[in-house]
Design an enzyme around this catalytic site. Structure first.
Site, PDB file in Angstrom:
ATOM      1  N   ALA A  68       0.866  -1.178   0.000  1.00  0.00           N
ATOM      2  CA  ALA A  68       0.000   0.000   0.000  1.00  0.00           C
ATOM      3  C   ALA A  68       0.903   1.228   0.000  1.00  0.00           C
ATOM      4  CB  ALA A  68      -0.890  -0.014   1.236  1.00  0.00           C
ATOM      5  N   GLY A 114       0.030  -5.037   0.911  1.00  0.00           N
ATOM      6  CA  GLY A 114      -1.190  -4.905   0.109  1.00  0.00           C
ATOM      7  C   GLY A 114      -1.089  -5.601  -1.241  1.00  0.00           C
ATOM      8  N   GLU A 131      -1.837  -9.165  -0.541  1.00  0.00           N
ATOM      9  CA  GLU A 131      -3.274  -9.258  -0.252  1.00  0.00           C
ATOM     10  C   GLU A 131      -4.097  -9.184  -1.536  1.00  0.00           C
ATOM     11  OE1 GLU A 131      -3.746  -7.392   4.189  1.00  0.00           O
ATOM     12  OE2 GLU A 131      -3.099  -6.013   2.630  1.00  0.00           O
ATOM     13  N   GLU A 146       4.063  -5.776   7.225  1.00  0.00           N
ATOM     14  CA  GLU A 146       3.452  -4.692   7.999  1.00  0.00           C
ATOM     15  C   GLU A 146       4.001  -4.561   9.416  1.00  0.00           C
ATOM     16  OE1 GLU A 146       0.349  -5.691   4.844  1.00  0.00           O
ATOM     17  OE2 GLU A 146       1.811  -6.798   6.053  1.00  0.00           O
TER      18      GLU A 146
END
Length: 271
Positions: free
Chosen positions: A79, A122, A125, A145
Site C-alpha cells: 500500500a 497490500g 493481499e 506490515e
C-alpha cells in the site's frame, strides 16, 4: 459506436493502469498495474481505477476471465505508506479505510494474478483476492506490515492463513520475512511457477481456457469453490448441490452434455 467501453477508453482515462482485451478471441481482460516509479504501490487513486476497470470487465459480455498483473520488477510492493502515515484511528474507522479493496474479491468472473517481482503487504493481499495465482520465478511474497508497526488490513492475516496454514502464516506475519515463488508454490499459495518472461503468456493462456467454457457456469463453479474457502464442509456441500442443480436450468449444461454424447465441440451461449 457500440464497441465495448474498455476499448473506447484512452490511456488517459487510467493514470495508474493499462487495460485491454487480449487472447485470440479477445475474451480475456488484462489489467496491468502501472505506477512504475513507486513499484506499483497501491495508492487510493490506483485502487479507485482498479475498481472501475473491474466493473467494466464484469459488465463486458465478451470477457470470460481477467488477468491482473504488474511489471517484471513488482506486482505491487504494498500500500502507499505516504498516504497512510498521518492517518488517525478515527479517520480509519469512520471512513472504513481499505474497505473498497474488497471489490476484487466479489468479482464474479474468474481472476488470475500473474505475479512477477514483489507482492508485498497490500500487493500480496491483492494477489490473494484473485482466484488463481501464477508466479514468475523471481516473485517474492510477504506481509511486512509488522516492520512498520502495524498489521495487514486487507485480508493478509486471513487469506494467507487459509492458503498456507497457521505456522507459515504466523511466521510471515510476525517476522515480515518474504517467501520465494518456489516456497509459495510448495506452500500452496500459488498454483504454477514460470520463467519471468513466460509468466504473462501462461496466465493469459489459462484465462483463455477458462473463457472458452460457459461464463455462466464458470461463475457458479467459482462461487462453489469460494464456499469451500469460507464456510463449513456441510454448508459448502449444500451450496455445491444447489449450484449443481441450477446448472440443469441452463442451456449451456444441455449443450455441453449433448455435445459430449454427439462427440463434437460444445457451443456455449452463456444462457
Amino acid at each position: 459506436a457500440n464497441e465495448p467501453v474498455l476499448l473506447r477508453r484512452t490511456g488517459a482515462a487510467f493514470q495508474y493502469l493499462l487495460v485491454q482485451k487480449t487472447g485470440a478471441q479477445k475474451n480475456v481482460g488484462l489489467i496491468q498495474l502501472n505506477r512504475p516509479q513507486a513499484l506499483n504501490a497501491l495508492c487510493e487513486g490506483l485502487m479507485a481505477e482498479l475498481r472501475r476497470a473491474l466493473e467494466a470487465m464484469e459488465s463486458d459480455p465478451e470477457v470470460g476471465a481477467i488477468v491482473l498483473t504488474g511489471s517484471q520488477k513488482a506486482f505491487a510492493a504494498g500500500a502507499d505508506i505516504k498516504e497512510m502515515q498521518n492517518k488517525t484511528f478515527q479517520e480509519c474507522y469512520s471512513g472504513g479505510f481499505l474497505s473498497g479493496w474488497d471489490k476484487l474479491s466479489v468479482v464474479r468472473k474468474p481472476v488470475i494474478a500473474a505475479v512477477n517481482g514483489y507482492a508485498l503487504g497490500g500487493g500480496c493481499e491483492l494477489a490473494m483476492m484473485c482466484d488463481i495465482i501464477y508466479a514468475g520465478e523471481k516473485a517474492q511474497f510477504g506481509q511486512p506490515e509488522i516492520l512498520l508497526g502495524t498489521i495487514p488490513g486487507a485480508g493478509g492475516t486471513q487469506r494467507l492463513t487459509r492458503a498456507v496454514g497457521k505456522s507459515l502464516a504466523m511466521e510471515m506475519v510476525l517476522t515480515g520475512d518474504r517467501i520465494s515463488a518456489k516456497e509459495a508454490k510448495e506452500a500452496g499459495l500459488v498454483s504454477k511457477v514460470y520463467p519471468v518472461e513466460k509468466l504473462l503468456d501462461a496466465a493469459i493462456a489459462c484465462a483463455e481456457k477458462i473463457a472458452s467454457n460457459s461464463k455462466l457456469v464458470a461463475a457458479m463453479a467459482k462461487e462453489s469453490v469460494n464456499a469451500a474457502f469460507e464456510t463449513t464442509l456441510t454448508e459448502g456441500n449444500r451450496t455445491e448441490k444447489r449450484l449443481f442443480y441450477a446448472t440443469f436450468a441452463t442451456s449451456d449444461r444441455k449443450e455441453g452434455m449433448t455435445a459430449f454424447v454427439e462427440k463434437r465441440k460444445a457451443n456455449f451461449t452463456d444462457s
